[in-house]
Design an enzyme around this catalytic site. Structure first.
Site, PDB file in Angstrom:
ATOM      1  N   TYR A 498       0.973  -1.079  -0.133  1.00 44.53           N
ATOM      2  CA  TYR A 498      -0.113   0.018   0.017  1.00 44.53           C
ATOM      3  C   TYR A 498       0.872   1.257   0.166  1.00 44.53           C
ATOM      4  CZ  TYR A 498      -2.546   3.791   1.979  1.00 44.53           C
ATOM      5  OH  TYR A 498      -2.984   5.229   2.069  1.00 44.53           O
ATOM      6  N   CYS A 499       0.620   2.189  -1.107  1.00 43.76           N
ATOM      7  CA  CYS A 499       1.437   3.225  -1.067  1.00 43.76           C
ATOM      8  C   CYS A 499       0.719   4.539  -0.611  1.00 43.76           C
ATOM      9  CB  CYS A 499       1.976   3.372  -2.498  1.00 43.76           C
ATOM     10  SG  CYS A 499       3.159   4.958  -2.716  1.00 43.76           S
ATOM     11  N   PRO A 500       0.967   5.176   0.632  1.00 43.83           N
ATOM     12  CA  PRO A 500       0.113   6.337   0.853  1.00 43.83           C
ATOM     13  C   PRO A 500       0.223   7.437  -0.048  1.00 43.83           C
ATOM     14  CG  PRO A 500       2.177   6.019   2.183  1.00 43.83           C
ATOM     15  CD  PRO A 500       1.927   4.874   1.373  1.00 43.83           C
ATOM     16  N   PHE A 503      -2.249   6.885  -2.274  1.00 42.34           N
ATOM     17  CA  PHE A 503      -3.625   6.390  -1.795  1.00 42.34           C
ATOM     18  C   PHE A 503      -4.171   5.368  -2.443  1.00 42.34           C
ATOM     19  CE2 PHE A 503      -8.038   7.620  -0.196  1.00 42.34           C
ATOM     20  CZ  PHE A 503      -7.833   7.127   1.088  1.00 42.34           C
TER      21      PHE A 503
END
Length: 763
Positions: A498-500, A503
């Site tokens: 998951y890449c913030p 998003f």
């Protein structure tokens, strides 16, 4: 869940087993099951034992003291308990015992009962084939073998007995049927099996009640079993049904105080103002049971204040709140750059600190409450578009200062460099928008109950019906290399991370785009840096023409950067901020490239490292997958398939996380923790447990050699497409290359076999 042998063939042993769930510290004993005691109030809620249960135990103990054990029967029952099939066959075939007369003289506990409660499928199979009665009652509660197996969550025994005539509607003396006992076991896999194989077919009602009016949902809520609560609610369980004392599932959930259970119930519409027959609502119960914190956490998560009233929302739509969160960093960064450009640095730090606190407070109090609430995960700034807004704001400020300040001064001397930066910026903006809205490779959710039943049946046949292979959220079989994402509420094929900053999750369909994105970002920062140096040089020449001499800038000396700091601090700060971003972007490119060469995803690398640490701690392994496959079951399971899936298995201690520090969060968000792990792997540094990390990653099942791994990642599976298209385009379907062959990642249950010569090509 393990298959622990019950070695004492006394009926008194079973009384304890029948009256306590093996996998829960809180059994049904903790709720009164016998006659109601009007004098009992909630203020004295403790483990209330049934008068009938006490009588059963007392009477049983007395009887056992008077019973003279039959050595032959003891030997037979012990063999059934331990799974000694040879002894059982010898005694049955030798006519030493009759299969339907193998119970003890007191409670008539049969060999089938003992084999069922010990998960001895081979013995159960043999006894049933010899005519054993699958519905025989025995024990203090007159329960069937099906009840005994269900109480301990043994899915394979329950499945076998049901297929051979066991009646799922029968109840024991407590009034518990198969569904009640399955829930009491706290094995989510058994609960799912019963729901789809029994309840879905109309044989039992999901809201069936025991003699005290308690449904399966009520029992699950009391046990604090959030997984079972979620599944029952999804299956349509009624949250408003109260027991004979007026307790709803939410009341009993409050007694236990498990926050996740309370969140599920409140989100499903449970009434926390409803009162029991004693006139107490959930707030009163929480006070008496010391679970106020859990109840308040669940209320706030679900959009209510501590008193149970809706929290005021400043935005009618969740998307509007997310948009404000997304745009806030752009404004914040602009103010920060302006502050440090025009005021004393010390004063700017103080103002910026206060501004940070105010922004954090405003977002948490005014914006986040307007987000939609789904599931059990708390809505925090870390799980919001804030970090993607930080990237977008940074990119926008770089674009603004380049277009309005840098380009007018440098275009004459560096026209091609400016054009290159324009192209890179446009591509980064475009790919960023694509990544934010992209499908990372979500496996479709299964809604057809018949298909789910078939999937469960298929997994049972190969001994893989557990949470590692079956998604309890989407009811679909999990492909290899996939993982469930709470953000997308779906299983993501070839899940990477998951890449913030976008998003979104990075998976099968957008991983290649993500690599283009971070590579272009790094190139853009370096190009911007070159143009800024040219811009600062032009500024220096301009000020020298005006006879304004430039002083030294501490460590910067007389460099072009010093000119930028002196003559255009705003642009200098934007450049400095961009260069800081380039550090973690470069480390991310390094990590991703390393993992592509190794043929594994970021998720697989993390699991591998955690698994190594856990195994190195004490060598103890734990079952976190709710797997109750009997010993010696399914010898037809292919070894390669099982081994290939081990890197994706949950590891011991993976659910027990150390508290995160602010420094640790920053490292995780920027990916620097991965960089350190990869560096240790590359140079062969041993980890804290003394293992050489290289020796661990060298056995990655998806590593087909670095050349093959790179081709699998960068080329689409469409061999008829032009090479440039295969490189530039991401997969649009579930199909991609793995070991040079096209595989369907939505149905990837076995990895391609490695060729012998690939062993020497590993990296």
């Amino acid at each position: 869940m393990t298959s622990e042998s019950v070695t004492t063939p006394l009926a008194s042993t079973l009384v304890d087993k029948e009256q306590a769930a093996d996998h829960n510290d809180d059994s049904q004993e903790d709720i009164s099951l016998g006659g109601s005691n009007d004098a009992t109030s909630l203020s004295s809620l403790k483990a209330i034992r049934s008068e009938n249960e006490d009588a059963n135990e007392t009477g049983q103990a007395d009887r056992n003291d008077d019973v003279e054990e039959d050595p032959l029967l003891t030997r037979y029952h012990t063999a059934c308990q331990k799974g000694d099939l040879a002894t059982v066959k010898e005694m049955i075939h030798g006519k030493l015992l009759e299969v339907n007369k193998d119970g003890d003289s007191v409670e008539h506990i049969t060999g089938l009962h003992w084999a069922s409660i010990n998960n001895r499928l081979s013995v159960v199979d043999f006894l049933v084939s010899q005519g054993a009665d699958v519905n025989s009652r025995a024990g203090a509660l007159h329960a069937t073998p099906l009840h005994w197996a269900a109480r301990y969550g043994y899915v394979y025994i329950v499945d076998f007995l049901l297929k051979h005539g066991a009646d799922p509607t029968m109840t024991d003396d407590q009034g518990f049927n198969l569904l009640h006992l399955s829930v009491n076991s706290s094995n989510i896999m058994l609960v799912l099996y019963v729901l789809f194989s029994v309840v879905s077919k109309g044989l039992l009602d999901v809201d069936c009640q025991d003699p005290k009016g308690r449904t399966s949902l009520l029992w699950a809520a009391y046990q604090g079993d959030s997984l079972t609560v979620a599944v029952l609610l999804k299956f349509g369980a009624n949250i408003k049904i109260a027991d004979t004392e007026g307790f709803t599932p939410l009341h009993w959930g409050t007694v236990k105080g498990q926050p996740h259970v309370l969140k599920y119930l409140i989100q499903d519409g449970a009434d926390f103002f409803q009162k029991t027959d004693a006139g107490k609502d959930c707030f009163a119960i929480a006070q008496e049971m010391n679970t106020v914190y859990s109840l308040r956490e669940a209320l706030i998560h679900s959009g209510f204040n501590n008193d149970g009233y809706p929290i005021k929302k400043w935005f009618k739509k969740s998307q509007h709140a997310k948009l404000v969160t997304f745009l806030t960093p752009f404004v914040f960064l602009g103010l920060a750059f302006a502050l440090f450009s025009h005021v004393n640095p010390l004063f700017a730090i103080i103002v910026l600190f206060l501004l940070t606190l105010a922004t954090n407070k405003g977002l948490n109090k005014l914006v986040l409450p307007s987000y939609g609430r789904m599931g059990i995960h708390n809505v925090t700034l870390l799980r919001s578009p804030l970090f993607s807004g930080v990237f977008f704001g940074s990119l926008l400020w770089v674009t603004i200062v380049w277009f309005f300040k840098v380009m007018p001064w440098t275009f004459a001397d560096e026209p091609y460099t400016n054009i290159l930066l324009l192209i890179v910026l446009l591509l980064v903006f475009y790919i960023f928008g694509q990544l934010v809205t992209s499908d990372p490779g979500c496996v479709p959710e299964e809604t057809d109950h018949e298909n789910v039943r078939q999937t469960i049946s298929d997994l049972l046949e190969i001994g893989k019906f557990d949470t590692k292979n079956f998604c309890i959220e989407t009811w679909a079989r999990k492909p290899l290399r996939s993982r469930f994402s709470s953000l997308n509420n779906a299983v993501v094929a070839r899940f990477d991370h998951y890449c913030p900053w976008i998003f979104n999750d990075v998976g099968l369909k957008n991983h290649k785009g993500f690599m283009f994105f971070i590579t272009l970002m790094e190139c853009g920062i370096l190009t911007f840096f070159k143009l800024c140096l040219e811009y600062f040089d032009e500024l220096e020449d301009s000020y020298e023409d005006r006879n304004q001499e430039l002083g030294k800038c501490f460590i910067l000396g007389h460099s072009d950067l010093c000119s930028g700091l002196r003559y255009d601090r705003f642009v200098f700060l934007v450049l400095l901020w961009a260069l800081l971003q380039s550090i973690w972007v470069a480390s991310l490119i390094f990590v991703q490239t390393f993992q592509i060469f190794k043929g594994m995803t970021n998720s697989e690398f993390n699991v591998l490292m955690k698994e190594n640490k856990a195994n190195g701690a004490d060598g103890v392994s734990f079952n976190e997958n709710f797997n109750t496959t009997p010993e010696g079951f399914a010898p037809s399971i292919e070894l390669d398939e099982d081994n290939n899936n081990t890197v994706l298995a949950p590891v011991p201690g993976s659910t027990l996380r150390k508290p995160r520090t602010c420094f640790g969060v920053c490292f995780t968000v920027t990916g620097m923790d991965q960089w350190f792990a990869v560096v240790k792997e590359t140079i062969g540094i041993k980890d804290s447990s003394g293992h050489n990390i290289y020796s661990i990653t060298s056995k990655i099942p998806t590593n087909y050699g670095w050349r093959r791994n790179v081709k699998d990642f960068w080329l689409t599976s469409d061999v008829n497409a032009p090479l440039w298209r295969r490189i530039l385009y991401s997969p649009t379907s579930s199909k991609a290359l793995l070991n040079g062959t096209e595989v369907d990642y939505f149905k990837l249950y076995k990895l391609p076999v490695k060729e012998a010569e690939q062993g020497s090509d590993m990296v």
